[in-house]
Design an enzyme around this catalytic site. Structure first.
Site, PDB file in Angstrom:
ATOM      1  N   VAL A   7      -8.876 -43.331  40.965  1.00  0.00           N
ATOM      2  CA  VAL A   7      -8.298 -41.799  41.309  1.00  0.00           C
ATOM      3  C   VAL A   7      -9.533 -41.583  42.514  1.00  0.00           C
ATOM      4  CG1 VAL A   7      -8.186 -39.694  40.797  1.00  0.00           C
ATOM      5  CG2 VAL A   7      -7.656 -41.403  39.425  1.00  0.00           C
ATOM      6  N   HIS A   8      -9.149 -41.152  43.707  1.00  0.00           N
ATOM      7  CA  HIS A   8      -9.943 -40.697  44.613  1.00  0.00           C
ATOM      8  C   HIS A   8      -8.929 -39.992  45.533  1.00  0.00           C
ATOM      9  CE1 HIS A   8      -8.212 -43.842  47.606  1.00  0.00           C
ATOM     10  NE2 HIS A   8      -8.049 -44.396  46.450  1.00  0.00           N
ATOM     11  N   GLY A   9      -9.306 -39.490  46.939  1.00  0.00           N
ATOM     12  CA  GLY A   9      -8.632 -38.649  47.728  1.00  0.00           C
ATOM     13  C   GLY A   9      -7.309 -39.201  47.995  1.00  0.00           C
TER      14      GLY A   9
END
Length: 168
Positions: free
Chosen positions: A15-17
């Site tokens: 989970v990241h941008g």
């Protein structure tokens, strides 16, 4: 009732941008389900993944075993969700649980460490795969689940067969 899984993404950063903001909004989901034994067993990493999730959504970080239990629970069918794993082996595991996945999306994978990248073939700037990775992706595709490489939604999708030909 059919489940509301929108997509499964392979992204070594989990989970990241791109996942939390771009993909989750594009897919209009309210749950991000991370399936990864290491992340689920590390309280700091699990908390970090949950903090990276927008406040309008819920992140669930699960081991493979707990994910299998969740996917078998009829209440899971009501979750409008997006599944994220960080490798093709976990993606294959999820597909083989029998949960219906409309698309396996390959994102950033195989570049996290120079050691790991050294044993993988370069397919794009953001994708390196070992022979085992390709075999796992091919098994997913052979099971009837579409597999395609696409970093962000406005980028063109490259189906697995074309991706493999491109890297040949």
């Amino acid at each position: 009732m059919t489940n509301l899984i929108k997509m499964l993404r392979i992204d070594e950063r989990l989970v990241h941008g791109q996942v939390a903001l771009i993909w989750s909004h594009q897919l209009q989901v309210d749950h991000i389900v991370v399936v990864n034994d290491k992340a689920a067993n590390d309280p700091i990493q699990s908390a970090s993944l949950k903090m990276a999730t927008p406040p309008t959504m819920k992140a669930i970080v699960l081991t493979r075993d707990k994910a299998k239990t969740l996917f078998a629970d009829p209440r899971f069918n009501a979750l409008n969700s997006f599944i994220v794993v960080n490798n093709p082996q976990d993606a294959r595991f999820v597909v083989e649980t029998g949960v219906k996945i409309p698309l396996v999306n390959i994102g950033n994978f195989g570049r996290a460490s120079k050691e790991a990248a050294a044993n993988k073939k370069k397919y794009t700037e953001n994708l390196r795969l070992s022979d085992q990775d390709v075999a796992d992706l091919q098994a997913i595709s052979d099971s009837g689940t579409p597999v395609a490489y696409q970093i962000v939604p406005d980028q063109q999708k490259i189906p697995l067969d074309k991706l493999i030909q491109k890297g040949a």
